[in-house]
Motif scaffolding. Structure first.
Motif, PDB file in Angstrom:
ATOM      1  N   TYR A 195       0.819  -1.274   0.024  1.00 40.52           N
ATOM      2  CA  TYR A 195      -0.045  -0.045   0.096  1.00 40.52           C
ATOM      3  C   TYR A 195       0.768   1.253  -0.020  1.00 40.52           C
ATOM      4  CZ  TYR A 195      -4.397  -2.073   0.371  1.00 40.52           C
ATOM      5  OH  TYR A 195      -5.541  -3.067   0.066  1.00 40.52           O
ATOM      6  N   ASN A 196       2.065   1.061   0.735  1.00 37.45           N
ATOM      7  CA  ASN A 196       2.932   2.437   0.754  1.00 37.45           C
ATOM      8  C   ASN A 196       3.626   2.740  -0.535  1.00 37.45           C
ATOM      9  OD1 ASN A 196       4.201   4.239   2.833  1.00 37.45           O
ATOM     10  ND2 ASN A 196       6.105   3.397   1.590  1.00 37.45           N
ATOM     11  N   ARG A 197       3.810   1.582  -1.362  1.00 39.28           N
ATOM     12  CA  ARG A 197       4.260   1.877  -2.550  1.00 39.28           C
ATOM     13  C   ARG A 197       3.271   2.528  -3.797  1.00 39.28           C
ATOM     14  NH1 ARG A 197       6.288  -2.378  -7.538  1.00 39.28           N
ATOM     15  NH2 ARG A 197       4.081  -3.123  -7.225  1.00 39.28           N
ATOM     16  N   GLY A 198       2.034   1.813  -3.511  1.00 39.05           N
ATOM     17  CA  GLY A 198       0.996   2.478  -4.271  1.00 39.05           C
ATOM     18  C   GLY A 198       0.770   3.795  -4.150  1.00 39.05           C
ATOM     19  N   MET A 199       0.734   4.338  -2.685  1.00 34.72           N
ATOM     20  CA  MET A 199       0.654   5.723  -2.541  1.00 34.72           C
ATOM     21  C   MET A 199       1.792   6.375  -2.592  1.00 34.72           C
ATOM     22  SD  MET A 199      -0.587   5.209   1.776  1.00 34.72           S
ATOM     23  CE  MET A 199      -2.070   3.955   1.993  1.00 34.72           C
ATOM     24  N   LYS A 200       2.746   6.129  -2.831  1.00 34.60           N
ATOM     25  CA  LYS A 200       3.818   6.806  -3.345  1.00 34.60           C
ATOM     26  C   LYS A 200       3.788   7.232  -4.811  1.00 34.60           C
ATOM     27  CE  LYS A 200       8.803   6.958  -4.312  1.00 34.60           C
ATOM     28  NZ  LYS A 200      10.059   6.415  -3.842  1.00 34.60           N
ATOM     29  N   LEU A 201       3.372   6.149  -5.768  1.00 30.58           N
ATOM     30  CA  LEU A 201       2.844   6.271  -6.938  1.00 30.58           C
ATOM     31  C   LEU A 201       2.074   7.454  -7.383  1.00 30.58           C
ATOM     32  CD1 LEU A 201       3.064   5.663 -10.096  1.00 30.58           C
ATOM     33  CD2 LEU A 201       1.426   3.785  -9.657  1.00 30.58           C
ATOM     34  N   CYS A 202       0.887   7.078  -6.554  1.00 33.24           N
ATOM     35  CA  CYS A 202      -0.429   8.096  -6.438  1.00 33.24           C
ATOM     36  C   CYS A 202      -0.112   9.667  -6.293  1.00 33.24           C
ATOM     37  CB  CYS A 202      -1.420   7.763  -5.552  1.00 33.24           C
ATOM     38  SG  CYS A 202      -2.113   6.253  -6.220  1.00 33.24           S
ATOM     39  N   ARG A 203       0.900   9.688  -4.895  1.00 32.88           N
ATOM     40  CA  ARG A 203       1.200  11.096  -4.715  1.00 32.88           C
ATOM     41  C   ARG A 203       2.017  11.705  -5.910  1.00 32.88           C
ATOM     42  NH1 ARG A 203       3.858   9.585  -0.735  1.00 32.88           N
ATOM     43  NH2 ARG A 203       6.227   9.827  -1.373  1.00 32.88           N
ATOM     44  N   GLU A 204       3.093  10.923  -6.430  1.00 32.86           N
ATOM     45  CA  GLU A 204       3.652  11.589  -7.493  1.00 32.86           C
ATOM     46  C   GLU A 204       2.862  12.054  -8.870  1.00 32.86           C
ATOM     47  OE1 GLU A 204       7.723  10.358  -8.557  1.00 32.86           O
ATOM     48  OE2 GLU A 204       8.133   9.905  -6.597  1.00 32.86           O
TER      49      GLU A 204
ATOM     50  N   VAL B 196     -16.171   6.698  -5.106  1.00 32.69           N
ATOM     51  CA  VAL B 196     -15.258   6.707  -6.166  1.00 32.69           C
ATOM     52  C   VAL B 196     -14.038   7.275  -5.763  1.00 32.69           C
ATOM     53  CG1 VAL B 196     -15.073   7.094  -8.726  1.00 32.69           C
ATOM     54  CG2 VAL B 196     -17.164   6.315  -7.949  1.00 32.69           C
ATOM     55  N   ALA B 197     -12.815   6.762  -6.341  1.00 32.10           N
ATOM     56  CA  ALA B 197     -11.608   6.991  -6.148  1.00 32.10           C
ATOM     57  C   ALA B 197     -11.081   6.939  -7.662  1.00 32.10           C
ATOM     58  CB  ALA B 197     -10.801   6.099  -5.187  1.00 32.10           C
ATOM     59  N   GLU B 198     -10.363   7.998  -7.972  1.00 34.38           N
ATOM     60  CA  GLU B 198      -9.700   7.966  -9.532  1.00 34.38           C
ATOM     61  C   GLU B 198      -8.352   8.679  -9.481  1.00 34.38           C
ATOM     62  OE1 GLU B 198     -12.718   9.787 -12.009  1.00 34.38           O
ATOM     63  OE2 GLU B 198     -13.372  11.257 -10.626  1.00 34.38           O
ATOM     64  N   ILE B 199      -7.622   7.964 -10.725  1.00 35.74           N
ATOM     65  CA  ILE B 199      -6.424   8.900 -11.062  1.00 35.74           C
ATOM     66  C   ILE B 199      -6.050   8.506 -12.396  1.00 35.74           C
ATOM     67  CG2 ILE B 199      -5.119   6.717 -10.135  1.00 35.74           C
ATOM     68  CD1 ILE B 199      -3.158   8.838  -8.840  1.00 35.74           C
ATOM     69  N   THR B 200      -5.275   9.575 -12.961  1.00 33.18           N
ATOM     70  CA  THR B 200      -4.635   9.380 -14.185  1.00 33.18           C
ATOM     71  C   THR B 200      -3.307   9.165 -13.872  1.00 33.18           C
ATOM     72  OG1 THR B 200      -6.375  10.461 -15.391  1.00 33.18           O
ATOM     73  CG2 THR B 200      -4.313  10.226 -16.523  1.00 33.18           C
ATOM     74  N   LEU B 201      -2.715   8.238 -14.359  1.00 27.19           N
ATOM     75  CA  LEU B 201      -1.002   7.908 -14.097  1.00 27.19           C
ATOM     76  C   LEU B 201      -0.220   8.068 -15.406  1.00 27.19           C
ATOM     77  CD1 LEU B 201      -1.222   4.565 -12.130  1.00 27.19           C
ATOM     78  CD2 LEU B 201      -1.001   6.816 -11.147  1.00 27.19           C
ATOM     79  N   PRO B 202       0.657   9.037 -15.351  1.00 22.97           N
ATOM     80  CA  PRO B 202       1.483   9.157 -16.626  1.00 22.97           C
ATOM     81  C   PRO B 202       2.314   7.927 -16.950  1.00 22.97           C
ATOM     82  CG  PRO B 202       1.752  11.178 -14.974  1.00 22.97           C
ATOM     83  CD  PRO B 202       1.012  10.152 -14.420  1.00 22.97           C
ATOM     84  N   SER B 203       2.357   7.330 -18.149  1.00 28.17           N
ATOM     85  CA  SER B 203       2.996   6.079 -18.602  1.00 28.17           C
ATOM     86  C   SER B 203       4.499   6.184 -17.965  1.00 28.17           C
ATOM     87  CB  SER B 203       2.802   6.079 -19.793  1.00 28.17           C
ATOM     88  OG  SER B 203       3.540   7.102 -20.498  1.00 28.17           O
TER      89      SER B 203
END
Length: 390
Positions: free
Chosen positions: A94-103, A233-240
């Protein structure tokens, strides 16, 4: 025959003497030393209404993940998230996912609906009698709501859904319940409403307070479609480039894996086309004093993803029946209150904020595990950090 009757005190069962009597009773009959379960810092006097025959505590280790960046309507900013679990790799994932989402700029959260229900079933002599009652119930909603709301200061009857079959009318009395989860509140309010109905309906009827159509603490399609607790709903767009940097996968591979998982979920007829929403929800429920049995409904998830034309990755999770509270139940107990205070959610006005934080946490966990499976890091992570260690 050995007397295993549990010692109790009718005057004050949470006083030191009855607690010690139960501890000694357990030691004498089981041989367990109760070295750890009998050691606690909380005040047993605060436990009335939460547990009976108290003798000790179950200590669950807690880890902290974050910071989790949430762009919500109620939760805004960065949060340190307490996770109570015995599963190695969970907090790290979960910590790894949170880091990705934060950036990537944070997780956007939106609450779409809020309702808790009790579901009486009304029985009649024929289908026509049942149909007549349905029309009468629709015409008398305001009086029924007034009777229900006399029993609560914070509950409001929003509507009554009706579902007819044979000569029975199954209903869902839908309430908003403030900062409480509301199962007990809605039960009391609905019983008062049904009593008013029985007294005022001009013909004979019979009812059961719960026709098992609220599906309390059970997975169900009706709650996924019509909401139980909060729909968020939780949503996010992640740069490739960011996904490849942190997760060692391309967004194309991530999306292709998602499509294969969709089919597997459909074949298995699950309540969830995600990966492990129950993990984060359960860990947060234990930490913050929620009714953990509500994970049965709360872990239901609709996942949706898109591979955008520029290669970026849109991901969302919808939790249609998330049941949480920041007031009442176990939320006021010592350690649970501390965890809610960590999140700035304790007490009145905190439940929607907690809802959004949980949804964003689930989003982070879905992205992390999904990437680990595609990158073939999943098993290795459990070997390094989890219970696979031999």
């Amino acid at each position: 025959m050995t007397d295993l009757k549990i010692p109790r005190d009718r005057e004050d069962d949470y006083a030191p003497e009855p607690i010690q009597a139960r501890q000694q009773h357990i030691r004498s009959h089981t041989g367990s030393a109760l070295e750890h379960t009998s050691s606690y810092s909380l005040d047993p006097g605060t436990l009335a209404g939460n547990v009976e025959s108290f003798f000790g505590v179950a200590q669950v280790p807690m880890g902290v993940a974050g910071p989790l960046l949430v762009n919500g309507e109620h939760a805004q900013g960065e949060f340190l998230v307490p996770l109570a679990t015995t599963e190695g790799t969970l907090v790290a994932s979960y910590n790894r996912g949170m880091k990705l989402c934060r950036e990537a700029g944070g997780v956007t959260t939106t609450i779409l609906d809020d309702r808790m229900q009790r579901a009486p079933v009304f029985s009649f002599g024929s289908a026509r009698e049942m149909r007549d009652f349905k029309d009468w119930l629709d015409a008398h909603f305001e009086q029924v709501a007034a009777a229900a709301e006399e029993t609560t200061s914070s509950g409001k009857l929003v509507d009554i859904q009706t579902f007819s079959v044979a000569k029975m009318l199954y209903t869902r009395f839908n309430f908003t319940t403030g900062d409480a989860a509301g199962q007990n509140m809605t039960g009391k309010a609905t019983f008062a409403a049904c009593a008013w109905i029985k007294q005022n309906y001009p013909a004979e009827l019979h009812f059961l307070l719960e026709g098992q159509f609220a599906t309390d603490k059970k997975t169900s399609v009706v709650n996924m479609l019509h909401t139980r607790g909060k729909r968020v709903v939780a949503e996010i767009t992640l740069p490739s480039a960011l996904v490849e940097k942190h997760m060692n996968v391309s967004t194309e591979k991530l999306f292709n894996a998602r499509m294969r998982g969709q089919l597997g979920s459909m074949m298995s007829v699950t309540n969830n086309n995600g990966l492990h929403s129950a993990n984060g929800i359960t860990a947060m429920f234990i930490a913050t004093g929620q009714d953990v049995a509500n994970v049965a409904e709360s872990s239901a998830l609709y996942g949706f993803s898109e591979l955008l034309p520029n290669g970026d990755y849109y991901a969302s999770v919808t939790l249609p029946s998330l049941i949480v509270a920041t007031y009442g139940g176990g939320t006021g107990l010592a350690t649970q209150r501390e965890c809610l205070e960590m999140l700035g959610c304790y007490g009145a006005g905190g439940v929607r904020k907690l809802t959004e934080i949980i949804a964003a946490t689930v989003m982070a966990g879905e992205l992390s595990l999904g990437s680990a499976v595609v990158a073939e890091e999943w098993v290795q992570a459990h070997d390094d950090l989890g219970r696979n260690r031999g």
